[in-house]
Design a protein around this motif. Structure first.
Motif, PDB file in Angstrom:
ATOM      1  N   ILE A  84       0.919  -1.127   0.121  1.00  0.00           N
ATOM      2  CA  ILE A  84      -0.112   0.054  -0.069  1.00  0.00           C
ATOM      3  C   ILE A  84       0.916   1.432  -0.195  1.00  0.00           C
ATOM      4  O   ILE A  84       0.675   2.168  -0.916  1.00  0.00           O
ATOM      5  CB  ILE A  84      -0.827   0.049   1.267  1.00  0.00           C
ATOM      6  N   VAL A  85       1.810   1.152   0.928  1.00  0.00           N
ATOM      7  CA  VAL A  85       2.736   2.334   1.008  1.00  0.00           C
ATOM      8  C   VAL A  85       3.771   2.305  -0.258  1.00  0.00           C
ATOM      9  O   VAL A  85       3.888   3.591  -0.571  1.00  0.00           O
ATOM     10  CB  VAL A  85       3.579   2.208   2.167  1.00  0.00           C
ATOM     11  N   THR A  86       4.317   1.315  -0.552  1.00  0.00           N
ATOM     12  CA  THR A  86       5.135   1.468  -1.869  1.00  0.00           C
ATOM     13  C   THR A  86       4.527   1.978  -3.232  1.00  0.00           C
ATOM     14  O   THR A  86       5.213   2.568  -3.996  1.00  0.00           O
ATOM     15  CB  THR A  86       5.952   0.211  -2.103  1.00  0.00           C
ATOM     16  N   GLU A  87       3.214   1.589  -3.418  1.00  0.00           N
ATOM     17  CA  GLU A  87       2.585   1.707  -4.475  1.00  0.00           C
ATOM     18  C   GLU A  87       1.640   3.022  -4.589  1.00  0.00           C
ATOM     19  O   GLU A  87       1.131   3.480  -5.430  1.00  0.00           O
ATOM     20  CB  GLU A  87       1.742   0.654  -4.915  1.00  0.00           C
ATOM     21  N   GLY A  88       1.776   3.802  -3.354  1.00  0.00           N
ATOM     22  CA  GLY A  88       1.114   5.083  -2.976  1.00  0.00           C
ATOM     23  C   GLY A  88      -0.296   4.787  -3.137  1.00  0.00           C
ATOM     24  O   GLY A  88      -0.871   5.868  -3.614  1.00  0.00           O
ATOM     25  N   LEU A  89      -1.118   3.803  -2.715  1.00  0.00           N
ATOM     26  CA  LEU A  89      -2.220   3.466  -2.779  1.00  0.00           C
ATOM     27  C   LEU A  89      -3.113   4.702  -1.581  1.00  0.00           C
ATOM     28  O   LEU A  89      -2.385   4.681  -0.548  1.00  0.00           O
ATOM     29  CB  LEU A  89      -2.561   2.275  -2.484  1.00  0.00           C
ATOM     30  N   GLU A  90      -3.820   5.255  -1.846  1.00  0.00           N
ATOM     31  CA  GLU A  90      -4.684   6.129  -0.835  1.00  0.00           C
ATOM     32  C   GLU A  90      -6.004   5.443  -0.414  1.00  0.00           C
ATOM     33  O   GLU A  90      -6.514   4.286  -0.894  1.00  0.00           O
ATOM     34  CB  GLU A  90      -4.909   7.207  -1.547  1.00  0.00           C
ATOM     35  N   GLU A  91      -6.524   6.005   0.719  1.00  0.00           N
ATOM     36  CA  GLU A  91      -7.745   5.363   1.264  1.00  0.00           C
ATOM     37  C   GLU A  91      -8.703   5.355   0.261  1.00  0.00           C
ATOM     38  O   GLU A  91      -8.908   6.524  -0.396  1.00  0.00           O
ATOM     39  CB  GLU A  91      -8.222   6.237   2.368  1.00  0.00           C
ATOM     40  N   GLY A  92      -9.510   4.251   0.162  1.00  0.00           N
ATOM     41  CA  GLY A  92     -10.573   4.255  -0.717  1.00  0.00           C
ATOM     42  C   GLY A  92     -10.380   3.754  -1.956  1.00  0.00           C
ATOM     43  O   GLY A  92     -11.249   3.394  -2.878  1.00  0.00           O
ATOM     44  N   GLU A  93      -8.857   3.633  -2.498  1.00  0.00           N
ATOM     45  CA  GLU A  93      -8.428   2.925  -3.806  1.00  0.00           C
ATOM     46  C   GLU A  93      -8.578   1.544  -3.556  1.00  0.00           C
ATOM     47  O   GLU A  93      -8.489   0.775  -2.472  1.00  0.00           O
ATOM     48  CB  GLU A  93      -7.099   3.513  -4.045  1.00  0.00           C
ATOM     49  N   ALA A  94      -8.743   0.941  -4.738  1.00  0.00           N
ATOM     50  CA  ALA A  94      -9.018  -0.564  -4.991  1.00  0.00           C
ATOM     51  C   ALA A  94      -7.445  -1.225  -4.900  1.00  0.00           C
ATOM     52  O   ALA A  94      -6.447  -0.631  -5.282  1.00  0.00           O
ATOM     53  CB  ALA A  94      -9.302  -0.821  -6.331  1.00  0.00           C
ATOM     54  N   PHE A  95      -7.804  -2.373  -3.927  1.00  0.00           N
ATOM     55  CA  PHE A  95      -6.469  -3.074  -3.631  1.00  0.00           C
ATOM     56  C   PHE A  95      -6.427  -4.340  -4.773  1.00  0.00           C
ATOM     57  O   PHE A  95      -7.482  -4.594  -5.224  1.00  0.00           O
ATOM     58  CB  PHE A  95      -6.448  -3.716  -2.327  1.00  0.00           C
TER      59      PHE A  95
END
Length: 153
Positions: free
Chosen positions: A91-102
Motif C-alpha cells: 500500500i505504501v510502496t505503490e502509493g495507494l490512498e484510502e478508498g482506492e482498490a487493492f
C-alpha cells in the motif's frame, strides 16, 4: 533418469538431478512440484519429499507455505516476512490512498508466488486490522487505512 527396482537411494539421485537443474538454470526460482517429481521419476510422494528434505538440509531449497519450494541462492536476499506484512507495505510502496482498490487475490498470488488461499488468509488479517475493507466473492477490496511505514535498522 530411470527409477531403480530398489527405492533405497533413489531420493539421493533425485536430489542430485534437481541440483543439476538449479545449476544449469540461474534464473530458476522454484523447484518442480512434488507431483512433477513423482511423475518424472515414478516415485511415491514420500520419496519425493525425502529428496526435497535433503535439498533443504544442504541449503539449496526451502519450503514456502502455500506455494512450491523455493530455490535458495547465496548472495540473494529473500523477504521472509509474513505475507500480510508484505501486502501492507505494498500500500505504501505503490502509493495507494484510502478508498482506492487493492489488487485482487489472483494478481497477488501470481506476484508473490503463493497460492490464492494463502493470499486470502493474509488479506483477511489486513481486513481484521482495519487496513483493508470489503472483499469477499465478487467484491473489490479497498484501502481503509494507509499503514505507517516502519523504519528499518
Amino acid at each position: 533418469m530411470a527409477p531403480q527396482a530398489n527405492p533405497r537411494g533413489t531420493f539421493l539421485k533425485i536430489a542430485e538431478s534437481v541440483k543439476k537443474l538449479i545449476e544449469d538454470d540461474p534464473t530458476m526460482t522454484l523447484l518442480p512440484s512434488l507431483a512433477e517429481v513423482m511423475r518424472s521419476y515414478k516415485v511415491s510422494r514420500g520419496v519425493a519429499l525425502r529428496a526435497f528434505s535433503l535439498l533443504r538440509q544442504e541449503g539449496v531449497a526451502e519450503p514456502v507455505p502455500g506455494a512450491r519450494w523455493r530455490v535458495v541462492r547465496t548472495g540473494r536476499l529473500i523477504d521472509r516476512r509474513p505475507l500480510d506484512q508484505r501486502l501492507a507495505e505494498l500500500i505504501v510502496t505503490e502509493g495507494l490512498e484510502e478508498g482506492e482498490a487493492f489488487p485482487s487475490a489472483s494478481a497477488l498470488a501470481e506476484r508473490f508466488g503463493v497460492s490464492r488461499p494463502t493470499v486470502t488468509k493474509a488479506l483477511e488479517k489486513l481486513e481484521a486490522a482495519g487496513v483493508l475493507a470489503g472483499g469477499g466473492q465478487g467484491k473489490v477490496r479497498t484501502v481503509r487505512a494507509v499503514p505507517a511505514r516502519e523504519g528499518r535498522s
